[in-house]
Design a protein around this motif. Sequence first.
Motif, PDB file in Angstrom:
ATOM      1  N   GLY A   1      -5.409  -0.260  -6.620  1.00  0.00           N
ATOM      2  CA  GLY A   1      -5.222  -0.930  -7.909  1.00  0.00           C
ATOM      3  C   GLY A   1      -6.269  -2.013  -8.088  1.00  0.00           C
ATOM      4  N   GLY A   2      -6.336  -2.918  -7.111  1.00  0.00           N
ATOM      5  CA  GLY A   2      -7.201  -4.091  -7.220  1.00  0.00           C
ATOM      6  C   GLY A   2      -8.682  -3.761  -7.202  1.00  0.00           C
ATOM      7  N   TYR A   3      -9.110  -2.897  -6.250  1.00  0.00           N
ATOM      8  CA  TYR A   3     -10.560  -2.697  -6.168  1.00  0.00           C
ATOM      9  C   TYR A   3     -11.101  -1.899  -7.349  1.00  0.00           C
TER      10      TYR A   3
ATOM     11  N   VAL B   1     -12.559 -10.969  -6.130  1.00  0.00           N
ATOM     12  CA  VAL B   1     -11.434 -10.299  -5.467  1.00  0.00           C
ATOM     13  C   VAL B   1     -10.997 -11.178  -4.298  1.00  0.00           C
ATOM     14  N   VAL B   2      -9.680 -11.349  -4.152  1.00  0.00           N
ATOM     15  CA  VAL B   2      -9.143 -12.108  -3.030  1.00  0.00           C
ATOM     16  C   VAL B   2      -8.401 -11.128  -2.126  1.00  0.00           C
ATOM     17  N   GLU B   3      -8.733 -11.097  -0.841  1.00  0.00           N
ATOM     18  CA  GLU B   3      -8.086 -10.150   0.084  1.00  0.00           C
ATOM     19  C   GLU B   3      -7.766 -10.875   1.390  1.00  0.00           C
ATOM     20  N   LYS B   4      -6.527 -10.689   1.861  1.00  0.00           N
ATOM     21  CA  LYS B   4      -6.112 -11.402   3.075  1.00  0.00           C
ATOM     22  C   LYS B   4      -6.458 -10.653   4.362  1.00  0.00           C
TER      23      LYS B   4
ATOM     24  N   GLY C   1      -6.893  -1.942   0.962  1.00  0.00           N
ATOM     25  CA  GLY C   1      -5.433  -2.021   0.915  1.00  0.00           C
ATOM     26  C   GLY C   1      -4.728  -1.028   1.820  1.00  0.00           C
ATOM     27  N   THR C   2      -3.459  -0.816   1.517  1.00  0.00           N
ATOM     28  CA  THR C   2      -2.622   0.103   2.281  1.00  0.00           C
ATOM     29  C   THR C   2      -3.263   1.484   2.319  1.00  0.00           C
ATOM     30  N   CYS C   3      -3.688   1.956   1.153  1.00  0.00           N
ATOM     31  CA  CYS C   3      -4.144   3.347   1.017  1.00  0.00           C
ATOM     32  C   CYS C   3      -5.285   3.675   1.970  1.00  0.00           C
TER      33      CYS C   3
ATOM     34  N   ILE D   1      -4.176   1.982   6.084  1.00  0.00           N
ATOM     35  CA  ILE D   1      -2.989   2.418   6.852  1.00  0.00           C
ATOM     36  C   ILE D   1      -2.128   3.397   6.057  1.00  0.00           C
ATOM     37  N   GLY D   2      -2.708   4.062   5.063  1.00  0.00           N
ATOM     38  CA  GLY D   2      -1.889   4.931   4.210  1.00  0.00           C
ATOM     39  C   GLY D   2      -2.518   6.280   3.963  1.00  0.00           C
ATOM     40  N   CYS D   3      -2.910   6.502   2.704  1.00  0.00           N
ATOM     41  CA  CYS D   3      -3.410   7.806   2.262  1.00  0.00           C
ATOM     42  C   CYS D   3      -4.485   8.366   3.198  1.00  0.00           C
TER      43      CYS D   3
ATOM     44  N   ARG E   1     -12.019 -14.230   1.200  1.00  0.00           N
ATOM     45  CA  ARG E   1     -11.145 -13.782   2.292  1.00  0.00           C
ATOM     46  C   ARG E   1     -10.034 -14.794   2.507  1.00  0.00           C
ATOM     47  N   GLY E   2      -8.794 -14.354   2.420  1.00  0.00           N
ATOM     48  CA  GLY E   2      -7.670 -15.247   2.668  1.00  0.00           C
ATOM     49  C   GLY E   2      -6.496 -14.859   1.795  1.00  0.00           C
ATOM     50  N   VAL E   3      -5.378 -15.565   1.997  1.00  0.00           N
ATOM     51  CA  VAL E   3      -4.177 -15.296   1.200  1.00  0.00           C
ATOM     52  C   VAL E   3      -4.325 -16.007  -0.141  1.00  0.00           C
TER      53      VAL E   3
ATOM     54  N   ALA F   1      -2.392  -7.587  -7.651  1.00  0.00           N
ATOM     55  CA  ALA F   1      -2.404  -6.196  -7.158  1.00  0.00           C
ATOM     56  C   ALA F   1      -2.105  -6.230  -5.667  1.00  0.00           C
ATOM     57  N   THR F   2      -0.972  -6.876  -5.323  1.00  0.00           N
ATOM     58  CA  THR F   2      -0.675  -7.161  -3.912  1.00  0.00           C
ATOM     59  C   THR F   2       0.090  -6.039  -3.214  1.00  0.00           C
ATOM     60  N   GLY F   3       0.418  -4.968  -3.933  1.00  0.00           N
ATOM     61  CA  GLY F   3       0.911  -3.752  -3.279  1.00  0.00           C
ATOM     62  C   GLY F   3       2.328  -3.832  -2.736  1.00  0.00           C
TER      63      GLY F   3
ATOM     64  N   THR G   1       6.884   1.881  11.864  1.00  0.00           N
ATOM     65  CA  THR G   1       6.757   2.264  10.451  1.00  0.00           C
ATOM     66  C   THR G   1       5.610   3.280  10.409  1.00  0.00           C
ATOM     67  N   SER G   2       5.184   3.631   9.213  1.00  0.00           N
ATOM     68  CA  SER G   2       4.052   4.559   9.106  1.00  0.00           C
ATOM     69  C   SER G   2       2.827   3.996   9.825  1.00  0.00           C
ATOM     70  N   THR G   3       2.680   2.671   9.828  1.00  0.00           N
ATOM     71  CA  THR G   3       1.497   2.062  10.447  1.00  0.00           C
ATOM     72  C   THR G   3       1.427   2.409  11.935  1.00  0.00           C
TER      73      THR G   3
ATOM     74  N   ALA H   1      -0.201  -7.628 -13.799  1.00  0.00           N
ATOM     75  CA  ALA H   1       0.173  -7.067 -12.490  1.00  0.00           C
ATOM     76  C   ALA H   1       0.116  -5.547 -12.585  1.00  0.00           C
ATOM     77  N   ILE H   2      -0.321  -4.920 -11.494  1.00  0.00           N
ATOM     78  CA  ILE H   2      -0.519  -3.465 -11.463  1.00  0.00           C
ATOM     79  C   ILE H   2      -0.160  -2.896 -10.083  1.00  0.00           C
ATOM     80  N   GLY H   3      -0.011  -1.573 -10.008  1.00  0.00           N
ATOM     81  CA  GLY H   3       0.133  -0.886  -8.718  1.00  0.00           C
ATOM     82  C   GLY H   3       1.547  -0.945  -8.156  1.00  0.00           C
ATOM     83  N   ASP H   4       1.638  -0.909  -6.835  1.00  0.00           N
ATOM     84  CA  ASP H   4       2.943  -0.830  -6.163  1.00  0.00           C
ATOM     85  C   ASP H   4       3.823  -2.049  -6.431  1.00  0.00           C
ATOM     86  N   VAL H   5       3.217  -3.165  -6.843  1.00  0.00           N
ATOM     87  CA  VAL H   5       4.007  -4.388  -7.025  1.00  0.00           C
ATOM     88  C   VAL H   5       4.761  -4.376  -8.361  1.00  0.00           C
TER      89      VAL H   5
ATOM     90  N   VAL I   1       2.690  16.034  -1.840  1.00  0.00           N
ATOM     91  CA  VAL I   1       3.071  15.832  -0.443  1.00  0.00           C
ATOM     92  C   VAL I   1       2.134  16.735   0.363  1.00  0.00           C
ATOM     93  N   TYR I   2       1.355  16.118   1.286  1.00  0.00           N
ATOM     94  CA  TYR I   2       0.260  16.859   1.927  1.00  0.00           C
ATOM     95  C   TYR I   2       0.684  17.554   3.219  1.00  0.00           C
ATOM     96  N   THR I   3       1.813  18.243   3.154  1.00  0.00           N
ATOM     97  CA  THR I   3       2.283  19.019   4.295  1.00  0.00           C
ATOM     98  C   THR I   3       1.662  20.414   4.203  1.00  0.00           C
TER      99      THR I   3
END
Length: 466
Positions: free
Chosen positions: A13-15, A30-33, A39-41, A44-46, A111-113, A142-144, A162-164, A310-314, A351-353
Amino acid sequence: MTHDLAVIGSGPGGYVCAIRAAQLGMDVAVVEKEPTFGGTCLNIGCIPSKALLHTSELFEAAGHHFAGFGIGVDTPKLDLDAMLGHKDKTVEASVAGVEYLFKKNKITAYRGVGSLAGPGQVTVTADDGATQSVEAKHIVIATGSDSTPLPGVEIDERRVVTSTGALTLGKVPDHLVVVGAGVIGLELGSVWRRLGAEVTVVEFLDRILPGMDDEVAKQSQRLFAKQGMTFRLGHKVAAVDGSGDRLDVAVEPAAGGDAEHLAADVVLVAIGRRPYTEGLGLDAVGIATDERGRIPVDRHYRTSADNMFAIGDVIAGPMLAHKAEDEGVAVAEIAAGELGHVNYDAIPAVVYTMPEIASVGRTEQELKDAGIAYRAGKFPFSANGRARAMGTKDGFVKILADAATDRVLGAHIVGPVAGEMIQELAVLIEFAGAAEDLARVSHAHPTLSEAIREAAFAAWNKPIHL
Ligand code: FAD
Ligand code: NAI
């Protein structure tokens, strides 16, 4: 520093929002912690999950399917470190790509919260505690999201993951218990099953993949069971005891009753994701979250605070990377004074099965509930020449068309590369096409996509090859 637009979070979403805004001439921050963008995708995700799904599928094919095609190989040996190495390299290349695009588009990265300090103000706190103030005319949250915890079950990301953690297991577990028969449970459960784990999926509901078309879910469950996954539907995990060598997993009927105990090496908790707003300081700007922790927005993604989007998973809606990306593009365009818009009826889900499961638009249940008369056209891959040649005959295409107008309202595919094939149906729905339109479009022979054309024929009139 003063910018035209500042995005908090660099996921899809953010990038994408940042890049689109820069393309439209804005000075963007862009601010990223986390240490890497994407991001997740991407981290640690997609992306890492798809790397493991691809390589584990090849491993299974070499061990179980090659012989049927007349290819003799010794029993393939798993080099898990190398397989995880391929995944890590894929992630590194992807996050480096985002960094490159930020530089190319002259986007300033902090870089930071990021926390909201007032109208047009974000305070960025770095790991060492140093703070910086960023000012911007428009702010995009766009904090997901992150994994939903299972009450009473402690995650250590080693044995209870978790998935991670499930993307980095150091060895193949003898027995993996998955909590939740959703997308993550089925994708990552498939990865470890293909690599040799016994997999038991414990699902609270009496079905898998809630939200997907019922028929699709039923057929997929049959195929996963045939592949060796065990399902405990209508059950929940009540406790996980990690005091012994193996985990003692207490599984109870969802409606209540006696617990049975499963011995497991790893438990994967995959019961959904929740919006992530920790440390964001929503109170400071008067934004209240809804009952599910999401940030409420209007149809132009505006929050209750001035010039904050606000956008995305949030926010509400499917937690999908491309949905977040689409919203990112729309918000950048809205902030630039243009007409950004997302058509939520045409967002595919995959679903990528193996086989893949893909859908776009409405399910049969949704159409029935809405009282919309429809015709369903179905075509099985067992009647498709290319699928037979590839030895992938499981699954079908189902197209749902309005009974009065023939307009396609939904489409569902269980089958090989369904995630690629669903796109022609997303385009059709976006352009309000009819089943007859699709049936009259020439489809190359022999392709799997011919099954889509046949399903369109079936919805409009009659299939040719059935
Ligand atoms: P995110 O990607 O979560 O990004 C949010 C970013 O914001 C993160 O980098 C985070 O560090 C940062 N952040 C948060 N708070 C702050 C703060 N206060 N200050 C600074 N930075 C902050 N979706 C698909 O469409 N296809 C898939 O195949 C797929 N596979 C997935 C597999 C797994 C295992 C998982 C977990 C998810 C998967 N998803 C998939 C879902 C997808 O990852 C999300 O929908 C997508 O990442 C959401 O994008 P986003 O930009 O809203 O948030
Ligand atoms: P999910 O919402 O897809 O599935 C969670 C499952 O857990 C549901 O079936 C639910 O009924 C079940 N459940 C909830 N509580 C339970 C309990 N206590 N015991 C047993 N079962 C329980 O969530 P999942 O799989 O965690 O994925 C989160 C999100 O990530 C998905 O909604 C999806 O949007 C995204 N994602 C997308 C992917 C893709 O597009 N291919 C891949 C992976 C994730």
